[in-house]
Scaffold this motif. Structure first.
Motif, PDB file in Angstrom:
ATOM      1  N   ASP A   8       0.910  -1.076  -0.179  1.00 17.46           N
ATOM      2  CA  ASP A   8      -0.024  -0.019   0.182  1.00 17.46           C
ATOM      3  C   ASP A   8       0.803   1.162  -0.114  1.00 17.46           C
ATOM      4  O   ASP A   8       0.515   2.364   0.129  1.00 17.46           O
ATOM      5  CB  ASP A   8      -1.058  -0.043   1.062  1.00 17.46           C
ATOM      6  CG  ASP A   8      -0.512   0.251   2.455  1.00 17.46           C
ATOM      7  OD1 ASP A   8       0.773   0.623   2.590  1.00 17.46           O
ATOM      8  OD2 ASP A   8      -1.221   0.325   3.453  1.00 17.46           O
ATOM      9  N   ASP A   9       2.317   1.131  -0.288  1.00 21.72           N
ATOM     10  CA  ASP A   9       3.198   2.304  -0.099  1.00 21.72           C
ATOM     11  C   ASP A   9       3.364   2.557  -1.440  1.00 21.72           C
ATOM     12  O   ASP A   9       4.152   3.793  -1.580  1.00 21.72           O
ATOM     13  CB  ASP A   9       4.323   2.151   0.615  1.00 21.72           C
ATOM     14  CG  ASP A   9       4.117   1.798   2.367  1.00 21.72           C
ATOM     15  OD1 ASP A   9       3.071   2.438   2.708  1.00 21.72           O
ATOM     16  OD2 ASP A   9       4.917   0.771   2.883  1.00 21.72           O
ATOM     17  N   GLU A  37       1.114   6.124  -2.865  1.00 21.40           N
ATOM     18  CA  GLU A  37       0.938   5.827  -1.411  1.00 21.40           C
ATOM     19  C   GLU A  37      -0.665   5.587  -1.345  1.00 21.40           C
ATOM     20  O   GLU A  37      -1.547   6.510  -1.683  1.00 21.40           O
ATOM     21  CB  GLU A  37       1.369   6.820  -0.695  1.00 21.40           C
ATOM     22  CG  GLU A  37       0.865   6.808   0.888  1.00 21.40           C
ATOM     23  CD  GLU A  37       1.804   6.525   1.859  1.00 21.40           C
ATOM     24  OE1 GLU A  37       3.036   6.533   1.637  1.00 21.40           O
ATOM     25  OE2 GLU A  37       1.259   5.450   2.800  1.00 21.40           O
ATOM     26  N   SER A  39      -1.767   4.068   1.737  1.00 22.27           N
ATOM     27  CA  SER A  39      -1.896   3.522   3.389  1.00 22.27           C
ATOM     28  C   SER A  39      -3.141   4.000   3.812  1.00 22.27           C
ATOM     29  O   SER A  39      -3.699   5.067   3.396  1.00 22.27           O
ATOM     30  CB  SER A  39      -0.729   4.235   4.026  1.00 22.27           C
ATOM     31  OG  SER A  39       0.626   3.603   3.610  1.00 22.27           O
ATOM     32  N   ASN A 100       5.499  -3.094   4.634  1.00 19.12           N
ATOM     33  CA  ASN A 100       5.052  -1.941   4.869  1.00 19.12           C
ATOM     34  C   ASN A 100       5.855  -0.999   5.775  1.00 19.12           C
ATOM     35  O   ASN A 100       6.590  -1.395   6.783  1.00 19.12           O
ATOM     36  CB  ASN A 100       3.577  -1.993   5.575  1.00 19.12           C
ATOM     37  CG  ASN A 100       3.008  -0.475   5.787  1.00 19.12           C
ATOM     38  OD1 ASN A 100       2.686   0.040   4.660  1.00 19.12           O
ATOM     39  ND2 ASN A 100       2.759  -0.131   7.051  1.00 19.12           N
ATOM     40  N   THR A 114      -2.132  -2.611   3.540  1.00 14.09           N
ATOM     41  CA  THR A 114      -1.059  -3.705   3.428  1.00 14.09           C
ATOM     42  C   THR A 114      -1.818  -4.781   3.785  1.00 14.09           C
ATOM     43  O   THR A 114      -1.765  -6.001   3.100  1.00 14.09           O
ATOM     44  CB  THR A 114      -0.112  -3.508   4.436  1.00 14.09           C
ATOM     45  OG1 THR A 114       0.706  -2.277   4.219  1.00 14.09           O
ATOM     46  CG2 THR A 114       0.963  -4.568   4.150  1.00 14.09           C
TER      47      THR A 114
HETATM   48 MN    MN Z   1       1.707   1.872   4.323  1.00 13.01          MN
END
Ligand code: MN
Length: 261
Positions: A8-9, A37, A39, A100, A114
């Motif tokens: 998720d980054d 990104e 997150s 992550n 993540t």
């Molecule tokens: Mn993240």
């Protein structure tokens, strides 16, 4: 073994690269990750707008490049596209998400992009895990552990509907522990500011106060024990303990004879 790797980054994140390269020693890795990104997007899925995907420059050594795809959506979108489009004709055996930048402990798993990416692998019927690293830029321990875990999943498999959430402490881990979800508390916070045009805007989310001392928890393992935490999760959120109690409520037309097993 073919492994779909996401995060998720974003597709250029160093933690993603560390994970992809470590897992390429275990099997053929294909990366399919958000283009930026994402997150704390949780299980968000883009059903009301189109998605664009792009093949980006591969990672890895000459001769064994790691194929890489960028998706302009959420982690869930990226894994969905990975499983059902990019790898449609060459299905993977495993989905891995991470590494992550920052922990995904306790109830934060509900907000985590993540963990959501690993959940989407699980929804797709594949053994899946998420890896997160606490306050560190040295991904080496987490990457090594992820490769070992992938090999063990290859040997043992995982039951349908279940996934693993891994958190790695900063610095040298003393070992690893199988854990349960712990408790972290945050200061509830809304900060009001005023924009240049005179309208109020708000920042939500306060700092972590402390983790509660929950024996055998993910928080205790990484913060107090300097241990890598492996928490098994399942997608079925049914609160079995409450089913029988609810059948005694006076709800209109309530069927009392159909208690699920
Ligand atoms: Mn993240």
């Amino acid at each position: 073994m073919r492994i779909l790797v996401s995060n998720d980054d974003g597709v250029e994140a160093p933690g993603l690269r560390a994970l992809a390269e470590a897992l390429s020693a275990v099997g053929e890795v294909v990366v399919c990750a958000p283009d930026r990104e994402q997150s704390a997007t949780s299980r968000s899925i883009s059903l009301h707008r189109p998605l664009r995907i792009e093949k980006v420059s591969p990672w890895g050594a000459e001769g064994s490049p790691i194929e890489r795809w960028s998706v302009d959506g959420t982690p869930t979108d990226a894994v969905y596209i990975g499983l059902n489009h990019v790898l449609k004709d060459r299905p993977p055996d495993l989905v891995a998400s991470g590494i992550n930048r920052g922990p995904n402990l306790a109830n934060d798993v509900h907000y985590s992009g993540t963990v959501a990416a690993a959940m989407e692998g699980c929804v797709g019927g594949l053994p899946s895990f998420a890896v997160s690293l606490i306050r560190s830029r040295d991904y080496s321990h987490a990457a090594r552990f992820a490769a070992s875990l992938a090999r063990q999943i290859g040997l043992h498999g995982l039951p349908k509907g279940m996934l693993l959430n891994v958190n790695v402490p900063a610095g040298e881990p003393r070992g690893s522990q199988i854990t349960r979800i712990g408790k972290r508390s945050y200061l509830a916070s809304v900060v009001e500011k005023v924009d240049p045009r005179g309208r109020a805007y708000y920042w939500i989310g306060g700092d972590e106060q402390a983790h509660e001392d929950v024996a055998g928890s993910d928080c205790n393992a990484v913060f107090d024990g300097q241990l890598i935490s492996v928490t098994p999760l399942h997608l079925d959120l049914t609160a079995h303990a409450l089913i029988e109690e609810l059948t005694r409520w006076d709800l209109p037309g309530l069927e009392r004879s159909t208690l699920p097993p």
